[in-house]
Design an enzyme around this catalytic site. Structure first.
Site, short mmCIF file in Angstrom:
data_model
loop_
_atom_site.label_atom_id
_atom_site.label_comp_id
_atom_site.label_asym_id
_atom_site.label_seq_id
_atom_site.Cartn_x
_atom_site.Cartn_y
_atom_site.Cartn_z
N SER A 183 22.31 -15.73 6.48
CA SER A 183 21.82 -15.98 7.84
C SER A 183 21.04 -14.77 8.34
O SER A 183 21.48 -13.63 8.18
CB SER A 183 23.01 -16.25 8.74
OG SER A 183 22.60 -16.29 10.08
N GLY A 184 19.90 -15.01 9.00
CA GLY A 184 19.05 -13.92 9.47
C GLY A 184 19.63 -13.13 10.63
O GLY A 184 19.49 -11.91 10.70
N HIS A 185 20.34 -13.82 11.55
CA HIS A 185 20.72 -13.13 12.78
C HIS A 185 21.92 -12.20 12.62
O HIS A 185 22.31 -11.52 13.56
CB HIS A 185 20.92 -14.13 13.93
CG HIS A 185 22.14 -14.97 13.87
ND1 HIS A 185 23.27 -14.69 14.59
CD2 HIS A 185 22.42 -16.10 13.18
CE1 HIS A 185 24.19 -15.62 14.36
NE2 HIS A 185 23.70 -16.49 13.51
N CYS A 212 31.97 -19.23 16.71
CA CYS A 212 31.88 -20.68 16.89
C CYS A 212 33.15 -21.23 17.52
O CYS A 212 33.14 -22.32 18.06
CB CYS A 212 31.63 -21.36 15.56
SG CYS A 212 30.31 -20.56 14.65
N GLY A 267 22.77 -19.86 8.49
CA GLY A 267 23.91 -19.86 7.58
C GLY A 267 24.60 -21.21 7.51
O GLY A 267 25.01 -21.67 6.44
N THR A 268 24.74 -21.86 8.66
CA THR A 268 25.44 -23.15 8.69
C THR A 268 24.73 -24.16 7.80
O THR A 268 25.36 -24.83 6.96
CB THR A 268 25.51 -23.68 10.14
OG1 THR A 268 26.19 -22.72 10.95
CG2 THR A 268 26.21 -25.02 10.21
N GLN A 315 28.25 -12.57 5.93
CA GLN A 315 28.73 -11.29 6.48
C GLN A 315 28.65 -10.16 5.46
O GLN A 315 28.98 -9.02 5.76
CB GLN A 315 30.19 -11.42 6.96
CG GLN A 315 30.39 -12.41 8.09
CD GLN A 315 29.85 -11.91 9.44
OE1 GLN A 315 29.51 -10.73 9.61
NE2 GLN A 315 29.75 -12.80 10.40
N ASN A 330 34.49 -13.39 8.09
CA ASN A 330 33.87 -12.99 9.35
C ASN A 330 34.87 -12.56 10.41
O ASN A 330 34.51 -11.91 11.37
CB ASN A 330 33.00 -14.14 9.90
CG ASN A 330 33.72 -15.46 9.89
OD1 ASN A 330 34.08 -15.97 8.85
ND2 ASN A 330 33.95 -16.02 11.07
C1 PLP Z 1 30.69 -16.26 7.42
C2 PLP Z 1 29.72 -17.07 8.21
N1 PLP Z 1 29.17 -18.15 7.67
C3 PLP Z 1 28.28 -18.91 8.34
C4 PLP Z 1 27.91 -18.60 9.63
C5 PLP Z 1 26.92 -19.48 10.34
O1 PLP Z 1 25.64 -18.87 10.37
P1 PLP Z 1 24.55 -19.37 11.43
O2 PLP Z 1 25.01 -18.87 12.77
O3 PLP Z 1 23.26 -18.70 10.99
O4 PLP Z 1 24.47 -20.84 11.34
C6 PLP Z 1 28.49 -17.49 10.26
C7 PLP Z 1 28.16 -17.16 11.67
O5 PLP Z 1 29.05 -17.00 12.51
C8 PLP Z 1 29.41 -16.68 9.52
O6 PLP Z 1 29.98 -15.61 10.06
#
Ligand code: PLP
Length: 379
Positions: free
Chosen positions: A199-201, A325, A71-72, A179, A151
């Site tokens: 994001s996959g996880h 994070c 996702g990042t 999310q 999130n």
């Molecule tokens: C809303 C949102 N965007 C982006 C991310 C980042 O995703 P990734 O952990 O796959 O980099 C997260 C993960 O915490 C998220 O909740």
């Protein structure tokens, strides 16, 4: 004592079928998807299949999907990639003060590069107002980035309405749907968005894999320099086993979506009801109407996040103070600060509980019981 995982918004357990789908790819399909020989072609077939599946899940075209490391990276590519490619049309960007840091830190970087960013406020329910988007829009706005589901609070933003507002504007519309993607059925043939980050996880898939949906025609610059993978939009050898895992997670998610939605809503209501029955003093943060089933953010008056999380952890309950994070840092939540104002007690006494595959009814009642005992002991 049994450990109870209530932090599915941070990450989800990998579905056993996802693991089963990935293992043979690791064992047998090690070829580089860019290689023209049979080993490469076999890996390429997995990539193509997954791209088709992921595209179908949004009713998109497979050419519009770029696999990323999560996702990042998808958020970074959307925000920085479109800003760089469209700087000639303007340098103004609109986002919200409640975005994930994957977006917020990307726009902060752009500010350091001469872009101008408007951070929209939210109300006490954590919702952005359409009028505020309208008022912030300028002729030189090139990008609007608003997440679909927050999130920390689970609040659902008015993405369709914002998209409608932008239909006749040059600005691209990006939404972080990390999310939202699992529990909400989305269709880009009707949803007026240009870019979507996944994001996959967060959907019981593997970590380190995700994708960015980029509507055909969107001007975007790659952030990486290297090979010509992903139609020159994301250099680097693709992670074939993780892509296969993501595809399987998407298939499961589509088959089970309604069941999961019902189940997680039940868990959320049961958790709240049990706390009420145990006469715990608390308030739910966020919108009652516009909220996702899997997340609840709860404020415990006169408590403190660190003390709560430490005590929860000692009693086997895994929850979080907000974005994973920022976990471990003593910074008050930027999301709750945007909702209630700097220094408001709720910014330092609120906990996010998020439900998913690791839960069952019995655990939810047990978790609420342990929480109530802790709150009473600390009061
Ligand atoms: C809303 C949102 N965007 C982006 C991310 C980042 O995703 P990734 O952990 O796959 O980099 C997260 C993960 O915490 C998220 O909740």
């Amino acid at each position: 004592m049994k450990s109870i995982y209530m932090d599915h918004a941070a990450t989800t357990p990998v579905h056993p079928d996802v693991v089963d789908a990935m293992v043979p790819v690791y064992k047998e399909t090690f070829g580089n998807p860019s290689s023209v020989h049979q080993f490469g072609r076999k890996a390429r077939r997995y990539l193509d299949q997954a791209r088709r599946k992921v595209a179908e899940s949004l009713k998109a075209n497979e050419k519009e999907i770029v696999f990323t490391s999560g996702g990042t990276e998808a958020d970074n590519l959307a925000v920085i990639g479109t800003a760089r490619a469209n700087a000639g049309k303007g340098k103004h960007i609109i986002t919200t003060s409640i975005e994930h840091h994957a977006t917020l830190h990307a726009v902060e970087y752009l500010e350091s590069q001469g872009f101008e960013v408007t951070y929209l406020p939210v109300n006490e329910e954590g919702l952005v107002a359409i009028e505020d988007v309208k008022a912030a829009l300028r002729e030189d706005t090139i990008l609007v980035s608003i997440m679909m589901v927050n999130n920390e609070t689970g609040s659902i933003q008015p993405i369709s309405q914002v998209g409608e507002l932008l239909r006749d504007h040059q600005a691209y519309f990006h939404s972080d749907i990390v999310q939202a993607y699992g529990l909400m059925s989305l269709d880009v043939t009707t949803l007026p968005v240009d870019l979507l980050a996944v994001s996959g996880h967060k959907i019981n898939g593997p970590k380190g894999i995700g994708f960015l949906y980029i509507r055909e025609g969107v001007q975007i610059e790659s952030l990486q320099y290297g090979g010509e993978q992903e139609r020159k939009r994301r250099a680097g050898t693709e992670n074939t086993p993780a892509v296969k895992g993501l595809q399987t997670a998407v298939e499961i998610m589509e088959a089970e979506r309604m069941t999961y939605k019902e189940k997680y809503l039940h868990y959320k209501q049961l958790f709240i009801r049990t706390l009420e029955e145990k006469e715990v003093t608390f308030e739910v943060n966020g919108s009652e109407e516009f909220t996702v089933e899997s997340i609840v953010n709860i404020s415990f008056p006169d408590m403190n996040v660190e003390t709560l999380l430490t005590n929860f952890d000692l009693s086997g309950i895994a929850a979080s103070s907000g974005s994973a994070c920022t976990a471990g840092s003593i910074e008050p939540s930027h999301v709750l600060t945007a909702m209630f104002g700097p220094g408001h007690p709720k910014t330092t006494n609120s906990i996010r509980f998020s439900f998913g595959l690791a839960n069952n009814e019995e655990d939810i009642i047990e978790a609420a019981t342990r929480v109530s005992q802790i709150i009473k002991r600390l009061t």
